[in-house]
Scaffold this motif. Structure first.
Motif, PDB file in Angstrom:
ATOM      1  N   GLY A 176     -10.078  -1.010   8.973  1.00  0.00           N
ATOM      2  CA  GLY A 176      -9.565  -2.338   9.263  1.00  0.00           C
ATOM      3  C   GLY A 176      -8.535  -2.782   8.230  1.00  0.00           C
ATOM      4  O   GLY A 176      -7.998  -1.984   7.460  1.00  0.00           O
ATOM      5  N   PRO A 177      -8.236  -4.091   8.177  1.00  0.00           N
ATOM      6  CA  PRO A 177      -7.250  -4.605   7.224  1.00  0.00           C
ATOM      7  C   PRO A 177      -7.668  -4.344   5.781  1.00  0.00           C
ATOM      8  O   PRO A 177      -8.857  -4.356   5.440  1.00  0.00           O
ATOM      9  CB  PRO A 177      -7.220  -6.107   7.522  1.00  0.00           C
ATOM     10  CG  PRO A 177      -7.672  -6.216   8.936  1.00  0.00           C
ATOM     11  CD  PRO A 177      -8.709  -5.135   9.106  1.00  0.00           C
ATOM     12  N   CYS A 178      -6.667  -4.113   4.928  1.00  0.00           N
ATOM     13  CA  CYS A 178      -6.919  -3.835   3.516  1.00  0.00           C
ATOM     14  C   CYS A 178      -5.666  -4.202   2.734  1.00  0.00           C
ATOM     15  O   CYS A 178      -4.717  -4.769   3.281  1.00  0.00           O
ATOM     16  CB  CYS A 178      -7.254  -2.352   3.316  1.00  0.00           C
ATOM     17  SG  CYS A 178      -5.860  -1.236   3.606  1.00  0.00           S
ATOM     18  N   ASP A 179      -5.681  -3.888   1.452  1.00  0.00           N
ATOM     19  CA  ASP A 179      -4.488  -4.016   0.609  1.00  0.00           C
ATOM     20  C   ASP A 179      -4.257  -2.704  -0.116  1.00  0.00           C
ATOM     21  O   ASP A 179      -5.204  -1.926  -0.348  1.00  0.00           O
ATOM     22  CB  ASP A 179      -4.654  -5.146  -0.412  1.00  0.00           C
ATOM     23  CG  ASP A 179      -4.516  -6.516   0.223  1.00  0.00           C
ATOM     24  OD1 ASP A 179      -3.363  -6.936   0.453  1.00  0.00           O
ATOM     25  OD2 ASP A 179      -5.549  -7.158   0.502  1.00  0.00           O
ATOM     26  N   ILE A 180      -3.008  -2.464  -0.479  1.00  0.00           N
ATOM     27  CA  ILE A 180      -2.631  -1.260  -1.210  1.00  0.00           C
ATOM     28  C   ILE A 180      -2.209  -1.640  -2.617  1.00  0.00           C
ATOM     29  O   ILE A 180      -1.431  -2.572  -2.813  1.00  0.00           O
ATOM     30  CB  ILE A 180      -1.487  -0.515  -0.490  1.00  0.00           C
ATOM     31  CG1 ILE A 180      -1.941  -0.052   0.897  1.00  0.00           C
ATOM     32  CG2 ILE A 180      -1.013   0.682  -1.320  1.00  0.00           C
ATOM     33  CD1 ILE A 180      -0.841   0.580   1.723  1.00  0.00           C
ATOM     34  N   MET A 181      -2.751  -0.916  -3.590  1.00  0.00           N
ATOM     35  CA  MET A 181      -2.337  -1.018  -4.987  1.00  0.00           C
ATOM     36  C   MET A 181      -1.528   0.242  -5.311  1.00  0.00           C
ATOM     37  O   MET A 181      -2.006   1.351  -5.081  1.00  0.00           O
ATOM     38  CB  MET A 181      -3.551  -1.094  -5.915  1.00  0.00           C
ATOM     39  CG  MET A 181      -4.541  -2.190  -5.582  1.00  0.00           C
ATOM     40  SD  MET A 181      -6.107  -2.032  -6.516  1.00  0.00           S
ATOM     41  CE  MET A 181      -5.543  -2.403  -8.192  1.00  0.00           C
ATOM     42  N   PHE A 182      -0.328   0.056  -5.840  1.00  0.00           N
ATOM     43  CA  PHE A 182       0.550   1.208  -6.031  1.00  0.00           C
ATOM     44  C   PHE A 182       1.285   1.086  -7.362  1.00  0.00           C
ATOM     45  O   PHE A 182       2.055   0.165  -7.569  1.00  0.00           O
ATOM     46  CB  PHE A 182       1.550   1.279  -4.875  1.00  0.00           C
ATOM     47  CG  PHE A 182       2.392   2.524  -4.850  1.00  0.00           C
ATOM     48  CD1 PHE A 182       2.020   3.672  -5.518  1.00  0.00           C
ATOM     49  CD2 PHE A 182       3.568   2.550  -4.124  1.00  0.00           C
ATOM     50  CE1 PHE A 182       2.799   4.811  -5.482  1.00  0.00           C
ATOM     51  CE2 PHE A 182       4.361   3.682  -4.071  1.00  0.00           C
ATOM     52  CZ  PHE A 182       3.972   4.821  -4.752  1.00  0.00           C
ATOM     53  N   PHE A 183       1.004   2.036  -8.281  1.00  0.00           N
ATOM     54  CA  PHE A 183       1.667   2.083  -9.575  1.00  0.00           C
ATOM     55  C   PHE A 183       2.772   3.132  -9.572  1.00  0.00           C
ATOM     56  O   PHE A 183       2.611   4.225  -9.018  1.00  0.00           O
ATOM     57  CB  PHE A 183       0.671   2.460 -10.679  1.00  0.00           C
ATOM     58  CG  PHE A 183      -0.287   1.369 -11.053  1.00  0.00           C
ATOM     59  CD1 PHE A 183       0.021   0.468 -12.068  1.00  0.00           C
ATOM     60  CD2 PHE A 183      -1.506   1.248 -10.403  1.00  0.00           C
ATOM     61  CE1 PHE A 183      -0.868  -0.526 -12.432  1.00  0.00           C
ATOM     62  CE2 PHE A 183      -2.408   0.257 -10.761  1.00  0.00           C
ATOM     63  CZ  PHE A 183      -2.093  -0.638 -11.773  1.00  0.00           C
ATOM     64  N   GLU A 184       3.887   2.793 -10.211  1.00  0.00           N
ATOM     65  CA  GLU A 184       4.962   3.737 -10.503  1.00  0.00           C
ATOM     66  C   GLU A 184       5.182   3.704 -12.015  1.00  0.00           C
ATOM     67  O   GLU A 184       5.733   2.752 -12.551  1.00  0.00           O
ATOM     68  CB  GLU A 184       6.250   3.324  -9.781  1.00  0.00           C
ATOM     69  CG  GLU A 184       6.194   3.483  -8.283  1.00  0.00           C
ATOM     70  CD  GLU A 184       7.394   4.259  -7.751  1.00  0.00           C
ATOM     71  OE1 GLU A 184       8.359   4.473  -8.505  1.00  0.00           O
ATOM     72  OE2 GLU A 184       7.353   4.660  -6.584  1.00  0.00           O
ATOM     73  N   GLY A 185       4.724   4.734 -12.713  1.00  0.00           N
ATOM     74  CA  GLY A 185       4.805   4.750 -14.166  1.00  0.00           C
ATOM     75  C   GLY A 185       5.945   5.614 -14.675  1.00  0.00           C
ATOM     76  O   GLY A 185       6.158   6.728 -14.185  1.00  0.00           O
ATOM     77  N   VAL A 186       6.669   5.098 -15.656  1.00  0.00           N
ATOM     78  CA  VAL A 186       7.680   5.918 -16.323  1.00  0.00           C
ATOM     79  C   VAL A 186       6.969   7.109 -16.964  1.00  0.00           C
ATOM     80  O   VAL A 186       5.958   6.923 -17.669  1.00  0.00           O
ATOM     81  CB  VAL A 186       8.429   5.095 -17.387  1.00  0.00           C
ATOM     82  CG1 VAL A 186       9.358   5.977 -18.210  1.00  0.00           C
ATOM     83  CG2 VAL A 186       9.221   3.963 -16.712  1.00  0.00           C
ATOM     84  N   PRO A 187       7.426   8.344 -16.697  1.00  0.00           N
ATOM     85  CA  PRO A 187       6.726   9.524 -17.231  1.00  0.00           C
ATOM     86  C   PRO A 187       6.531   9.453 -18.742  1.00  0.00           C
ATOM     87  O   PRO A 187       7.450   9.114 -19.495  1.00  0.00           O
ATOM     88  CB  PRO A 187       7.649  10.678 -16.842  1.00  0.00           C
ATOM     89  CG  PRO A 187       8.324  10.200 -15.594  1.00  0.00           C
ATOM     90  CD  PRO A 187       8.548   8.727 -15.820  1.00  0.00           C
ATOM     91  N   GLY A 188       5.305   9.737 -19.172  1.00  0.00           N
ATOM     92  CA  GLY A 188       4.976   9.687 -20.585  1.00  0.00           C
ATOM     93  C   GLY A 188       4.617   8.315 -21.098  1.00  0.00           C
ATOM     94  O   GLY A 188       4.183   8.174 -22.250  1.00  0.00           O
ATOM     95  N   GLY A 189       4.742   7.289 -20.250  1.00  0.00           N
ATOM     96  CA  GLY A 189       4.429   5.928 -20.668  1.00  0.00           C
ATOM     97  C   GLY A 189       3.004   5.546 -20.356  1.00  0.00           C
ATOM     98  O   GLY A 189       2.204   6.356 -19.866  1.00  0.00           O
ATOM     99  N   PRO A 190       2.637   4.293 -20.607  1.00  0.00           N
ATOM    100  CA  PRO A 190       1.237   3.872 -20.457  1.00  0.00           C
ATOM    101  C   PRO A 190       0.724   3.863 -19.020  1.00  0.00           C
ATOM    102  O   PRO A 190      -0.490   3.883 -18.804  1.00  0.00           O
ATOM    103  CB  PRO A 190       1.231   2.458 -21.056  1.00  0.00           C
ATOM    104  CG  PRO A 190       2.654   2.022 -21.077  1.00  0.00           C
ATOM    105  CD  PRO A 190       3.470   3.251 -21.233  1.00  0.00           C
ATOM    106  N   LEU A 191       1.608   3.832 -18.017  1.00  0.00           N
ATOM    107  CA  LEU A 191       1.150   3.903 -16.628  1.00  0.00           C
ATOM    108  C   LEU A 191       1.056   5.338 -16.122  1.00  0.00           C
ATOM    109  O   LEU A 191       0.601   5.566 -14.995  1.00  0.00           O
ATOM    110  CB  LEU A 191       2.089   3.103 -15.709  1.00  0.00           C
ATOM    111  CG  LEU A 191       2.277   1.614 -16.010  1.00  0.00           C
ATOM    112  CD1 LEU A 191       3.093   0.950 -14.917  1.00  0.00           C
ATOM    113  CD2 LEU A 191       0.942   0.903 -16.182  1.00  0.00           C
TER     114      LEU A 191
END
Length: 406
Positions: A208-223
């Protein structure tokens, strides 16, 4: 009846196959997974689709979700100040609502519809030898599978591919329990300069309905920290990072839970444009489609939109071509017609991966106080060609800001 074989049963492959069936073509689609395997597997993308792409689906009678899928009514941009606060923020309503339907929901239904309309669906992991056989049996072979051995047949176009390494580490989770945005349901686009980006959007998944969490991290950084985590560990790490970098988003996620066991995905890839024609050992040419030939970073949400637009463009070119042979010249023409518009999305996406130039910072600053500028930026996600009239060029940006202020 002309026979066309499409290898790949994703957005572009199935959309094109269904479009061709409607015009009397004999179409086979080859998928490496059954509908059940797709439905029970992992999430594959965030697939926010804007008005133009959705219109292509509706035109083929492929909108099976209607009001079940929560609308994406607008898009908000938040730029962090690096100290836990906001440097600036702006947002606007989309002229027409976008939608995100989990491909685990969409593709099984489209596969069933493809066979119902008379298409032939083959479940097989196709290799080069299979392409040779398809080429011998078919008038045209189209490769829509963006990974694996056969995608490697298509040569990288260095002139159109400025990056040879991944520009972001990607991590995605489908969740329930996220608090809604206070102003409008839609995309929340958060930028942490030098660190990366974080997006949320409403979607429709298998439950059913939901939400999406999406991270884009700079390589080598904290994300860039999600590799090898379990799904539960990934969700916990996501909440921790939100508290540190975008606390206004952390407040929305205190009670989130994963939608299912396959609700997370991580990875990284280098954005690339490949040459559209691959020549098999026998000398037979095959045509690349969508991600096979244009693979953009998801930072601008263009992936499924580009796939839909590519399928629609190829369909028009095939219909225009009539009974003439599908030779390499035809294949170059088909891609060229698509690239005439797709290059704008690619160039804009690649630019968004870098540090914003001064004129973009000025535009974003102006958008935070001017609804006209905010609306133009937000609606450019549907048709990125507009950015080249005011956003991508410093002189054009200056002229536009002058016009708006006047």
């Amino acid at each position: 009846m002309r026979k066309i074989t499409i290898v790949g049963a994703g957005q572009a492959g199935l959309q094109l196959g269904l479009g061709l069936l409607g015009h009397g073509y004999d179409v086979t689609v080859v998928s490496n997974r059954t509908a059940e395997e797709i439905r029970e597997g992992r999430v594959m993308s965030s697939q926010a689709m804007f008005a133009t792409a959705l219109a292509h689906e509706r035109g083929l009678g492929l909108d099976f979700w209607g009001e079940d899928c929560p609308p994406i009514a607008g898009l908000g941009v938040n730029i962090a100040d690096g100290q836990g606060g906001l440097a600036l923020a702006f947002g606007a309503r989309l002229d027409a609502a976008a939608r995100s339907v989990d491909q685990r929901v969409k593709m099984p239904l489209w596969m069933a519809e493809f066979t119902r309309r008379g298409g032939r669906l083959v479940i097989h992991e196709a290799g080069v030898e299979d392409l040779e056989r398809y080429a011998a049996e078919s008038d045209l072979v189209i490769v829509a599978a963006g990974k694996g051995e056969i995608a490697g047949l298509f040569e990288r176009d260095a002139a159109r591919s400025p990056y040879d390494a991944p520009q972001r580490a990607l991590a995605m989770a489908y969740v329930t329990g996220m608090a809604p945005l206070p102003d409008r349901p839609g995309v929340s686009f958060n930028v942490v300069p030098g660190v990366g980006e974080y997006f949320t959007m409403p979607s429709l998944t298998t439950s059913g309905p939901c939400d999406i969490m999406f991270f884009e991290g700079v390589p080598g950084g904290p994300l860039d920290c999600f590799d090898k985590l379990t799904p539960d560990e990934q969700l916990a790490k996501s909440q921790e990072l939100l508290g540190a970098y975008v606390p206004w988003e952390a407040e929305r996620c205190t009670d989130v839970a994963l939608t299912d066991a396959g609700a997370t995905l991580t990875g990284r890839f280098a954005p690339v444009v490949r040459k559209p024609v691959a020549v098999l050992p026998s000398g037979a040419p095959v045509l690349g489609l969508a991600d096979v030939v244009v693979l953009n970073d998801p930072i601008t949400g263009q992936g499924s939109n580009s796939a839909s637009k590519c399928a629609a463009s190829y369909l028009a070119t095939i219909l225009d071509h009539g009974e003439r042979p599908y030779d390499a010249a035809f294949m170059e023409l088909a891609f060229g017609r698509f690239w005439d518009t797709a290059q704008c999305a690619t160039t804009w996406t690649n630019a968004m991966l870098g540090a914003p130039p001064q004129h973009v910072l000025e535009l974003f600053g102006a958008a935070s106080t001017n609804a006209r500028i905010a609306a133009r930026f937000v609606n450019g996600f549907d048709d990125p060609r507009d950015y080249f009239h005011w956003f991508m060029d410093p002189a054009a940006a200056t002229d536009y800001l002058g016009e708006v202020s006047a």
